[in-house]
Write a protein that holds these residues in place. Structure first.
Motif, PDB file in Angstrom:
ATOM      1  N   LEU A  70       0.846  -1.193   0.000  1.00 44.47           N
ATOM      2  CA  LEU A  70       0.000   0.000   0.000  1.00 44.47           C
ATOM      3  C   LEU A  70       0.883   1.244   0.000  1.00 44.47           C
ATOM      4  O   LEU A  70       2.051   1.191   0.398  1.00 44.47           O
ATOM      5  CB  LEU A  70      -0.894   0.018   1.240  1.00 44.47           C
ATOM      6  N   PRO A  71       0.331   2.393  -0.425  1.00 46.20           N
ATOM      7  CA  PRO A  71       1.079   3.645  -0.292  1.00 46.20           C
ATOM      8  C   PRO A  71       1.574   3.832   1.136  1.00 46.20           C
ATOM      9  O   PRO A  71       0.880   3.494   2.101  1.00 46.20           O
ATOM     10  CB  PRO A  71       0.052   4.708  -0.682  1.00 46.20           C
ATOM     11  N   ASN A  72       2.772   4.374   1.300  1.00 46.81           N
ATOM     12  CA  ASN A  72       3.424   4.398   2.596  1.00 46.81           C
ATOM     13  C   ASN A  72       2.666   5.184   3.647  1.00 46.81           C
ATOM     14  O   ASN A  72       2.799   4.913   4.844  1.00 46.81           O
ATOM     15  CB  ASN A  72       4.842   4.936   2.457  1.00 46.81           C
ATOM     16  N   VAL A  73       1.847   6.144   3.224  1.00 49.67           N
ATOM     17  CA  VAL A  73       1.093   6.918   4.210  1.00 49.67           C
ATOM     18  C   VAL A  73       0.157   6.014   5.006  1.00 49.67           C
ATOM     19  O   VAL A  73      -0.127   6.275   6.178  1.00 49.67           O
ATOM     20  CB  VAL A  73       0.321   8.078   3.535  1.00 49.67           C
ATOM     21  N   GLN A  74      -0.300   4.914   4.396  1.00 52.84           N
ATOM     22  CA  GLN A  74      -1.173   3.990   5.117  1.00 52.84           C
ATOM     23  C   GLN A  74      -0.441   3.331   6.279  1.00 52.84           C
ATOM     24  O   GLN A  74      -0.995   3.164   7.376  1.00 52.84           O
ATOM     25  CB  GLN A  74      -1.732   2.939   4.155  1.00 52.84           C
ATOM     26  N   HIS A  75       0.803   2.940   6.053  1.00 50.69           N
ATOM     27  CA  HIS A  75       1.595   2.347   7.131  1.00 50.69           C
ATOM     28  C   HIS A  75       1.784   3.337   8.274  1.00 50.69           C
ATOM     29  O   HIS A  75       1.710   2.962   9.453  1.00 50.69           O
ATOM     30  CB  HIS A  75       2.950   1.897   6.589  1.00 50.69           C
ATOM     31  N   LEU A  76       2.016   4.608   7.949  1.00 56.72           N
ATOM     32  CA  LEU A  76       2.202   5.612   8.988  1.00 56.72           C
ATOM     33  C   LEU A  76       0.944   5.771   9.832  1.00 56.72           C
ATOM     34  O   LEU A  76       1.010   5.812  11.062  1.00 56.72           O
ATOM     35  CB  LEU A  76       2.595   6.948   8.358  1.00 56.72           C
ATOM     36  N   ILE A  77      -0.200   5.854   9.178  1.00 56.93           N
ATOM     37  CA  ILE A  77      -1.452   6.014   9.926  1.00 56.93           C
ATOM     38  C   ILE A  77      -1.753   4.759  10.742  1.00 56.93           C
ATOM     39  O   ILE A  77      -2.191   4.842  11.901  1.00 56.93           O
ATOM     40  CB  ILE A  77      -2.619   6.350   8.971  1.00 56.93           C
ATOM     41  N   GLN A  78      -1.519   3.579  10.167  1.00 56.48           N
ATOM     42  CA  GLN A  78      -1.745   2.328  10.897  1.00 56.48           C
ATOM     43  C   GLN A  78      -0.896   2.283  12.167  1.00 56.48           C
ATOM     44  O   GLN A  78      -1.381   1.898  13.246  1.00 56.48           O
ATOM     45  CB  GLN A  78      -1.416   1.135  10.003  1.00 56.48           C
ATOM     46  N   SER A  79       0.365   2.675  12.057  1.00 59.50           N
ATOM     47  CA  SER A  79       1.258   2.682  13.220  1.00 59.50           C
ATOM     48  C   SER A  79       0.756   3.649  14.284  1.00 59.50           C
ATOM     49  O   SER A  79       0.679   3.315  15.471  1.00 59.50           O
ATOM     50  CB  SER A  79       2.681   3.056  12.797  1.00 59.50           C
ATOM     51  N   ALA A  80       0.434   4.865  13.852  1.00 58.78           N
ATOM     52  CA  ALA A  80      -0.011   5.889  14.801  1.00 58.78           C
ATOM     53  C   ALA A  80      -1.305   5.492  15.489  1.00 58.78           C
ATOM     54  O   ALA A  80      -1.456   5.679  16.709  1.00 58.78           O
ATOM     55  CB  ALA A  80      -0.185   7.218  14.066  1.00 58.78           C
ATOM     56  N   GLU A  81      -2.232   4.940  14.739  1.00 61.32           N
ATOM     57  CA  GLU A  81      -3.522   4.571  15.315  1.00 61.32           C
ATOM     58  C   GLU A  81      -3.375   3.423  16.312  1.00 61.32           C
ATOM     59  O   GLU A  81      -4.103   3.365  17.311  1.00 61.32           O
ATOM     60  CB  GLU A  81      -4.497   4.195  14.200  1.00 61.32           C
ATOM     61  N   ALA A  82      -2.444   2.507  16.075  1.00 61.15           N
ATOM     62  CA  ALA A  82      -2.206   1.426  17.031  1.00 61.15           C
ATOM     63  C   ALA A  82      -1.599   1.976  18.323  1.00 61.15           C
ATOM     64  O   ALA A  82      -1.970   1.554  19.427  1.00 61.15           O
ATOM     65  CB  ALA A  82      -1.287   0.376  16.419  1.00 61.15           C
ATOM     66  N   ILE A  83      -0.690   2.917  18.196  1.00 61.70           N
ATOM     67  CA  ILE A  83      -0.090   3.548  19.373  1.00 61.70           C
ATOM     68  C   ILE A  83      -1.155   4.331  20.139  1.00 61.70           C
ATOM     69  O   ILE A  83      -1.228   4.271  21.373  1.00 61.70           O
ATOM     70  CB  ILE A  83       1.074   4.465  18.948  1.00 61.70           C
ATOM     71  N   ARG A  84      -1.973   5.032  19.409  1.00 62.57           N
ATOM     72  CA  ARG A  84      -3.083   5.780  20.018  1.00 62.57           C
ATOM     73  C   ARG A  84      -4.043   4.830  20.713  1.00 62.57           C
ATOM     74  O   ARG A  84      -4.507   5.094  21.837  1.00 62.57           O
ATOM     75  CB  ARG A  84      -3.808   6.572  18.931  1.00 62.57           C
TER      76      ARG A  84
END
Length: 270
Positions: A70-84
Protein backbone atom coordinates in the motif's frame (compact mmCIF):
# COMPACT_ATOMS: atom_id res chain seq x y z
CA UNK A 1 -1.64 -11.40 9.55
CA UNK A 2 0.11 -13.48 12.18
CA UNK A 3 3.30 -12.17 13.68
CA UNK A 4 5.36 -15.02 12.26
CA UNK A 5 4.42 -14.05 8.70
CA UNK A 6 6.22 -10.69 8.81
CA UNK A 7 9.65 -10.07 7.27
CA UNK A 8 9.97 -13.54 5.76
CA UNK A 9 12.44 -12.72 2.99
CA UNK A 10 12.84 -16.38 2.03
CA UNK A 11 9.15 -16.96 1.35
CA UNK A 12 8.42 -18.27 -2.14
CA UNK A 13 6.07 -15.37 -2.85
CA UNK A 14 8.51 -12.57 -1.97
CA UNK A 15 8.72 -10.32 -4.99
CA UNK A 16 11.90 -10.47 -7.05
CA UNK A 17 11.98 -6.67 -6.76
CA UNK A 18 12.57 -6.96 -2.99
CA UNK A 19 15.66 -9.11 -3.41
CA UNK A 20 16.94 -6.95 -6.26
CA UNK A 21 16.47 -3.89 -4.07
CA UNK A 22 18.71 -5.36 -1.39
CA UNK A 23 21.30 -6.43 -3.95
CA UNK A 24 21.59 -2.85 -5.19
CA UNK A 25 21.58 -1.46 -1.67
CA UNK A 26 24.42 -3.72 -0.53
CA UNK A 27 26.43 -3.06 -3.70
CA UNK A 28 26.11 0.73 -3.71
CA UNK A 29 25.89 1.83 -0.09
CA UNK A 30 29.57 2.42 0.65
CA UNK A 31 31.15 4.73 3.20
CA UNK A 32 31.98 7.28 0.50
CA UNK A 33 28.44 7.13 -0.92
CA UNK A 34 26.96 7.90 2.50
CA UNK A 35 29.21 10.93 2.93
CA UNK A 36 28.12 12.21 -0.50
CA UNK A 37 24.46 11.83 0.42
CA UNK A 38 24.99 13.78 3.64
CA UNK A 39 26.52 16.63 1.65
CA UNK A 40 23.86 16.49 -1.05
CA UNK A 41 20.67 16.15 0.98
CA UNK A 42 21.32 17.75 4.37
CA UNK A 43 21.05 21.36 3.24
CA UNK A 44 17.66 22.07 4.82
CA UNK A 45 16.59 24.43 2.05
CA UNK A 46 13.27 22.87 0.96
CA UNK A 47 10.38 24.15 3.12
CA UNK A 48 7.30 21.97 3.24
CA UNK A 49 4.26 21.81 5.52
CA UNK A 50 3.92 18.56 7.46
CA UNK A 51 0.59 17.58 5.93
CA UNK A 52 1.80 18.26 2.43
CA UNK A 53 4.72 15.91 3.08
CA UNK A 54 2.32 13.29 4.44
CA UNK A 55 0.21 13.59 1.32
CA UNK A 56 3.18 12.93 -0.95
CA UNK A 57 3.59 9.49 0.63
CA UNK A 58 0.29 8.55 -1.01
CA UNK A 59 2.45 8.25 -4.13
CA UNK A 60 5.17 6.00 -2.72
CA UNK A 61 5.11 2.25 -2.18
CA UNK A 62 8.13 0.91 -0.30
CA UNK A 63 9.74 -1.62 -2.64
CA UNK A 64 11.79 -3.16 0.19
CA UNK A 65 8.75 -4.20 2.23
CA UNK A 66 7.76 -7.86 1.74
CA UNK A 67 4.63 -7.43 3.85
CA UNK A 68 2.71 -4.45 2.49
CA UNK A 69 2.13 -3.00 -0.97
CA UNK A 70 0.00 0.00 0.00
CA UNK A 71 1.08 3.64 -0.29
CA UNK A 72 3.42 4.40 2.60
CA UNK A 73 1.09 6.92 4.21
CA UNK A 74 -1.17 3.99 5.12
CA UNK A 75 1.59 2.35 7.13
CA UNK A 76 2.20 5.61 8.99
CA UNK A 77 -1.45 6.01 9.93
CA UNK A 78 -1.75 2.33 10.90
CA UNK A 79 1.26 2.68 13.22
CA UNK A 80 -0.01 5.89 14.80
CA UNK A 81 -3.52 4.57 15.32
CA UNK A 82 -2.21 1.43 17.03
CA UNK A 83 -0.09 3.55 19.37
CA UNK A 84 -3.08 5.78 20.02
CA UNK A 85 -5.27 2.72 20.66
CA UNK A 86 -2.88 1.61 23.39
CA UNK A 87 -3.09 5.04 25.05
CA UNK A 88 0.61 5.68 24.67
CA UNK A 89 1.89 9.27 25.06
CA UNK A 90 0.93 11.81 22.43
CA UNK A 91 4.57 12.31 21.37
CA UNK A 92 4.81 8.60 20.60
CA UNK A 93 1.59 8.72 18.58
CA UNK A 94 3.10 11.54 16.50
CA UNK A 95 6.33 9.59 16.14
CA UNK A 96 4.36 6.69 14.69
CA UNK A 97 2.66 9.06 12.27
CA UNK A 98 5.87 10.62 10.94
CA UNK A 99 8.57 7.96 11.44
CA UNK A 100 8.87 7.17 7.71
CA UNK A 101 8.37 10.72 6.50
CA UNK A 102 11.98 10.94 5.36
CA UNK A 103 10.88 8.97 2.32
CA UNK A 104 9.70 12.27 0.81
CA UNK A 105 13.31 12.45 -0.33
CA UNK A 106 12.01 10.83 -3.53
CA UNK A 107 10.57 14.23 -4.53
CA UNK A 108 14.06 15.58 -5.21
CA UNK A 109 15.93 12.29 -5.43
CA UNK A 110 17.50 10.61 -8.44
CA UNK A 111 17.83 7.13 -9.91
CA UNK A 112 21.61 7.45 -9.69
CA UNK A 113 21.49 8.02 -5.92
CA UNK A 114 18.85 5.34 -5.34
CA UNK A 115 16.60 8.05 -3.92
CA UNK A 116 13.91 8.27 -6.62
CA UNK A 117 10.45 6.74 -6.84
CA UNK A 118 11.78 4.00 -9.13
CA UNK A 119 15.18 3.39 -7.52
CA UNK A 120 14.78 3.26 -3.74
CA UNK A 121 17.99 1.54 -2.54
CA UNK A 122 19.19 4.84 -1.03
CA UNK A 123 15.89 5.54 0.72
CA UNK A 124 14.33 2.38 2.18
CA UNK A 125 15.34 -1.01 3.54
CA UNK A 126 17.20 -2.33 6.58
CA UNK A 127 20.26 -0.21 7.22
CA UNK A 128 23.73 -1.30 8.34
CA UNK A 129 26.92 0.41 9.49
CA UNK A 130 29.21 1.69 6.76
CA UNK A 131 32.92 1.85 7.51
CA UNK A 132 33.19 -1.61 9.04
CA UNK A 133 32.52 -5.26 8.24
CA UNK A 134 29.02 -6.17 7.10
CA UNK A 135 27.47 -8.83 9.39
CA UNK A 136 25.62 -11.98 8.39
CA UNK A 137 22.53 -10.59 10.13
CA UNK A 138 21.90 -8.35 7.11
CA UNK A 139 18.99 -9.38 4.90
CA UNK A 140 20.42 -11.54 2.09
CA UNK A 141 23.97 -11.69 3.54
CA UNK A 142 25.14 -13.32 0.32
CA UNK A 143 25.16 -9.80 -1.13
CA UNK A 144 27.64 -8.45 1.43
CA UNK A 145 30.69 -9.17 -0.69
CA UNK A 146 29.29 -7.08 -3.52
CA UNK A 147 30.07 -4.00 -1.44
CA UNK A 148 33.44 -2.53 -2.55
CA UNK A 149 34.24 -1.57 1.05
CA UNK A 150 34.51 -5.25 1.93
CA UNK A 151 37.64 -5.37 -0.25
CA UNK A 152 39.12 -2.30 1.49
CA UNK A 153 41.24 -3.00 4.57
CA UNK A 154 40.12 0.27 6.13
CA UNK A 155 36.51 -0.89 6.24
CA UNK A 156 36.38 -4.71 6.25
CA UNK A 157 37.12 -5.48 9.90
CA UNK A 158 34.62 -5.69 12.80
CA UNK A 159 35.69 -2.24 14.08
CA UNK A 160 36.69 -0.69 10.76
CA UNK A 161 37.18 3.06 11.19
CA UNK A 162 35.51 3.10 14.62
CA UNK A 163 36.69 2.66 18.20
CA UNK A 164 35.39 -0.13 20.44
CA UNK A 165 32.45 1.03 22.55
CA UNK A 166 32.01 4.30 20.64
CA UNK A 167 28.21 3.91 20.60
CA UNK A 168 25.53 4.11 17.93
CA UNK A 169 25.45 7.88 17.81
CA UNK A 170 29.04 7.90 16.55
CA UNK A 171 28.47 5.46 13.68
CA UNK A 172 27.59 6.20 10.07
CA UNK A 173 24.67 4.09 8.90
CA UNK A 174 23.61 3.34 5.34
CA UNK A 175 21.82 6.36 3.91
CA UNK A 176 18.05 6.29 4.05
CA UNK A 177 14.84 7.80 5.31
CA UNK A 178 15.63 7.26 9.01
CA UNK A 179 18.79 9.35 9.05
CA UNK A 180 17.29 11.92 6.72
CA UNK A 181 14.24 12.60 8.90
CA UNK A 182 16.34 12.53 12.06
CA UNK A 183 18.70 15.17 10.69
CA UNK A 184 15.82 17.29 9.36
CA UNK A 185 14.09 17.29 12.75
CA UNK A 186 17.36 17.82 14.59
CA UNK A 187 17.81 20.98 12.50
CA UNK A 188 14.16 22.07 12.96
CA UNK A 189 14.20 24.83 15.57
CA UNK A 190 10.57 24.26 16.59
CA UNK A 191 11.11 20.54 17.26
CA UNK A 192 10.15 19.62 20.83
CA UNK A 193 9.94 15.86 20.40
CA UNK A 194 11.64 14.09 23.32
CA UNK A 195 14.97 12.32 22.88
CA UNK A 196 13.16 8.97 22.96
CA UNK A 197 11.22 9.88 19.82
CA UNK A 198 14.39 10.89 18.01
CA UNK A 199 15.97 7.53 18.83
CA UNK A 200 12.91 5.71 17.47
CA UNK A 201 13.05 7.73 14.26
CA UNK A 202 16.81 7.34 13.73
CA UNK A 203 17.23 3.63 14.42
CA UNK A 204 13.96 1.88 13.62
CA UNK A 205 15.31 0.35 10.37
CA UNK A 206 18.61 -0.78 11.92
CA UNK A 207 17.58 -4.44 12.06
CA UNK A 208 21.08 -6.00 12.07
CA UNK A 209 21.54 -4.31 15.45
CA UNK A 210 18.16 -4.29 17.16
CA UNK A 211 17.00 -7.69 15.90
CA UNK A 212 20.14 -9.38 14.56
CA UNK A 213 22.29 -8.69 17.63
CA UNK A 214 25.30 -7.52 15.60
CA UNK A 215 27.87 -4.75 16.28
CA UNK A 216 28.31 -5.62 19.96
CA UNK A 217 31.92 -4.40 19.98
CA UNK A 218 30.78 -0.93 18.93
CA UNK A 219 28.00 -0.45 21.47
CA UNK A 220 28.04 1.43 24.77
CA UNK A 221 25.77 1.56 27.82
CA UNK A 222 23.45 4.15 26.29
CA UNK A 223 22.68 1.81 23.41
CA UNK A 224 21.09 -0.70 25.80
CA UNK A 225 18.49 1.96 26.63
CA UNK A 226 18.08 2.68 22.92
CA UNK A 227 17.38 -1.00 22.31
CA UNK A 228 14.52 -1.00 24.80
CA UNK A 229 12.98 2.00 23.06
CA UNK A 230 13.31 0.47 19.60
CA UNK A 231 11.86 -2.88 20.62
CA UNK A 232 8.89 -1.04 22.11
CA UNK A 233 8.38 1.04 18.98
CA UNK A 234 8.96 -1.96 16.71
CA UNK A 235 5.70 -3.53 17.88
CA UNK A 236 3.85 -0.70 16.20
CA UNK A 237 6.15 -0.25 13.21
CA UNK A 238 6.05 -3.90 12.17
CA UNK A 239 3.07 -5.72 13.63
CA UNK A 240 0.37 -3.20 12.73
CA UNK A 241 0.68 -3.67 8.97
CA UNK A 242 -2.63 -4.59 7.36
CA UNK A 243 -4.73 -3.92 4.30
CA UNK A 244 -6.97 -1.48 6.20
CA UNK A 245 -7.21 1.84 4.33
CA UNK A 246 -7.42 5.25 6.01
CA UNK A 247 -7.98 8.69 4.56
CA UNK A 248 -5.42 11.19 5.79
CA UNK A 249 -8.13 13.83 6.25
CA UNK A 250 -10.00 11.46 8.59
CA UNK A 251 -7.20 11.47 11.15
CA UNK A 252 -5.77 14.93 10.60
CA UNK A 253 -8.12 16.66 13.05
CA UNK A 254 -6.84 14.45 15.86
CA UNK A 255 -3.12 14.57 15.07
CA UNK A 256 -2.80 18.20 13.95
CA UNK A 257 -2.83 19.70 17.48
CA UNK A 258 -0.24 17.16 18.58
CA UNK A 259 1.93 17.99 15.59
CA UNK A 260 1.72 21.72 16.38
CA UNK A 261 2.59 21.01 20.02
CA UNK A 262 5.83 19.23 19.14
CA UNK A 263 6.77 20.59 15.71
CA UNK A 264 5.19 24.05 15.60
CA UNK A 265 2.87 25.25 12.86
CA UNK A 266 5.39 26.46 10.29
CA UNK A 267 7.07 24.53 7.49
CA UNK A 268 9.76 21.94 8.06
CA UNK A 269 12.92 22.53 6.03
CA UNK A 270 14.06 19.41 4.25
Amino acid sequence: METKTFRNYEAVDVKAAVKEHYRKMRKNQTYDYVQRMHRKYLNFDKPMELWEAMGHLNRLIDVSDPDLDLPNVQHLIQSAEAIRGDNRPDWMQLTGLIHDLGKVMFLWGSDEDGTSQDEQWGTVGDVFVVGCELPDSCVYPEFNQLNPDMQDERYNTPLGIYEAGCGLDNLDLAWGHDEYLYQVLNNHKANKLPAEAMVMIRYHSFYPWHTGGSYKSLLNDTDAKYLELIKDFNKYDLYTKSQKIYELDEVRDYYEPIAKKYLGDGPIFW
